[in-house]
Design an enzyme around this catalytic site. Structure first.
Site, PDB file in Angstrom:
ATOM      1  N   HIS A 260      47.228  34.930  31.313  1.00 49.95           N
ATOM      2  CA  HIS A 260      45.828  34.564  31.126  1.00 49.95           C
ATOM      3  C   HIS A 260      45.333  35.289  29.885  1.00 49.95           C
ATOM      4  O   HIS A 260      45.111  36.506  29.914  1.00 49.95           O
ATOM      5  CB  HIS A 260      45.036  34.968  32.376  1.00 49.95           C
ATOM      6  CG  HIS A 260      43.571  34.732  32.283  1.00 49.95           C
ATOM      7  ND1 HIS A 260      42.695  35.226  33.234  1.00 49.95           N
ATOM      8  CD2 HIS A 260      42.807  34.080  31.369  1.00 49.95           C
ATOM      9  CE1 HIS A 260      41.475  34.884  32.902  1.00 49.95           C
ATOM     10  NE2 HIS A 260      41.503  34.200  31.773  1.00 49.95           N
TER      11      HIS A 260
ATOM     12  N   ASP B  80      40.459  32.335  40.354  1.00 49.83           N
ATOM     13  CA  ASP B  80      40.646  33.747  40.000  1.00 49.83           C
ATOM     14  C   ASP B  80      39.331  34.487  40.154  1.00 49.83           C
ATOM     15  O   ASP B  80      38.350  34.162  39.480  1.00 49.83           O
ATOM     16  CB  ASP B  80      41.142  33.857  38.557  1.00 49.83           C
ATOM     17  CG  ASP B  80      41.489  35.288  38.156  1.00 49.83           C
ATOM     18  OD1 ASP B  80      41.372  36.195  38.990  1.00 49.83           O
ATOM     19  OD2 ASP B  80      41.888  35.486  37.001  1.00 49.83           O
TER      20      ASP B  80
ATOM     21  N   ASP C 100      47.125  39.344  33.167  1.00 51.59           N
ATOM     22  CA  ASP C 100      45.906  39.297  32.369  1.00 51.59           C
ATOM     23  C   ASP C 100      46.113  40.062  31.069  1.00 51.59           C
ATOM     24  O   ASP C 100      46.365  41.271  31.090  1.00 51.59           O
ATOM     25  CB  ASP C 100      44.744  39.902  33.143  1.00 51.59           C
ATOM     26  CG  ASP C 100      44.299  39.031  34.299  1.00 51.59           C
ATOM     27  OD1 ASP C 100      43.989  37.852  34.056  1.00 51.59           O
ATOM     28  OD2 ASP C 100      44.263  39.524  35.449  1.00 51.59           O
TER      29      ASP C 100
ATOM     30  N   MET D  71      44.172  41.091  27.687  1.00 46.56           N
ATOM     31  CA  MET D  71      42.828  41.195  27.112  1.00 46.56           C
ATOM     32  C   MET D  71      42.896  41.974  25.803  1.00 46.56           C
ATOM     33  O   MET D  71      43.689  42.911  25.670  1.00 46.56           O
ATOM     34  CB  MET D  71      41.889  41.898  28.087  1.00 46.56           C
ATOM     35  CG  MET D  71      41.892  41.330  29.494  1.00 46.56           C
ATOM     36  SD  MET D  71      40.800  42.234  30.596  1.00 46.56           S
ATOM     37  CE  MET D  71      41.313  41.580  32.196  1.00 46.56           C
TER      38      MET D  71
END
Length: 213
Positions: free
Chosen positions: A64, A171, A33, A35
């Protein structure tokens, strides 16, 4: 089913060892992930983390991207070692163009559907998606509660898999009980965090229990 550990839940003080242990235990895809603190109110993994995981395994890595304007980050993430790149339609003005650009780099293109995004608003994008990931929690933080109405999105997308040829992944709050239920509905893969993998004993045993569902 595809079992994909969420590496934001791993021990970052021993990231190489964690990656190798998960690899040996038989995971399918390492889930990272990324971000930016803008698209979602959190900052987690970065390119150096992806590179560290890439150096410790030959298994596929998916990234992601919970970032604004992901088209500007594709080259960076690809160079770090990603095999699959997921992006959000809310973060990118020209989604089909960006999904195509991911494919043009020889990678798999992933589309993420948030809890408040309707399937009918993204259906045309499915023509350029190799993977579709349904968020069953709001993106940005681990340890959230499963949002039950997302099950209907999963059913709808499962009915579209054969037509568009994508892999359907889930997810968010993927407990063993939910994995069993959603796999029966047509979900192919699951991102594993604190609900089913991390903190649930040796990785080999935890994964074996999930495989047996």
């Amino acid at each position: 089913m595809l079992l994909c550990p969420s590496m934001m839940c791993a021990d970052f003080g021993a990231l190489r060892e964690e990656t190798q242990a998960l690899d040996a235990a038989g995971v399918d895809i390492f889930h990272c992930d990324i971000m930016d603190g803008t698209f979602v109110p959190n900052i987690t993994m970065g390119l150096m983390d992806v590179r560290a995981i890439r150096a410790a395994t030959n298994k596929p890595i998916d990234c992601h991207l919970m970032v604004e304007n992901p088209s500007q980050k594709i080259d960076l993430v690809a160079d770090a070692g990603a095999d699959i790149i997921y992006i959000h339609p809310e973060s990118e003005r020209y989604m089909v163009k960006t999904l195509a650009a991911i494919r043009d780099k020889g990678l798999k293109a992933g589309l993420v559907i948030n809890p408040d995004t309707s399937v009918h608003t993204i259906q045309e994008m499915l023509n350029f998606a190799d993977y579709v990931m349904v968020m069953t929690v709001n993106p940005g933080f681990a340890g959230q509660q499963f949002i039950e109405f997302t099950t209907e999105k999963i059913k709808t997308l499962a009915s579209l898999k054969e037509r568009y040829g994508f892999v359907l992944t889930i997810d968010g709050a993927c407990s063993p009980e939910r994995i069993e239920r959603l796999h029966a509905l047509g979900a192919d893969g699951f991102v594993l965090g604190t609900s089913a993998l991390f903190g649930h004993g040796p990785y080999t045993e935890a994964l074996a229990k999930l495989r047996a569902l």
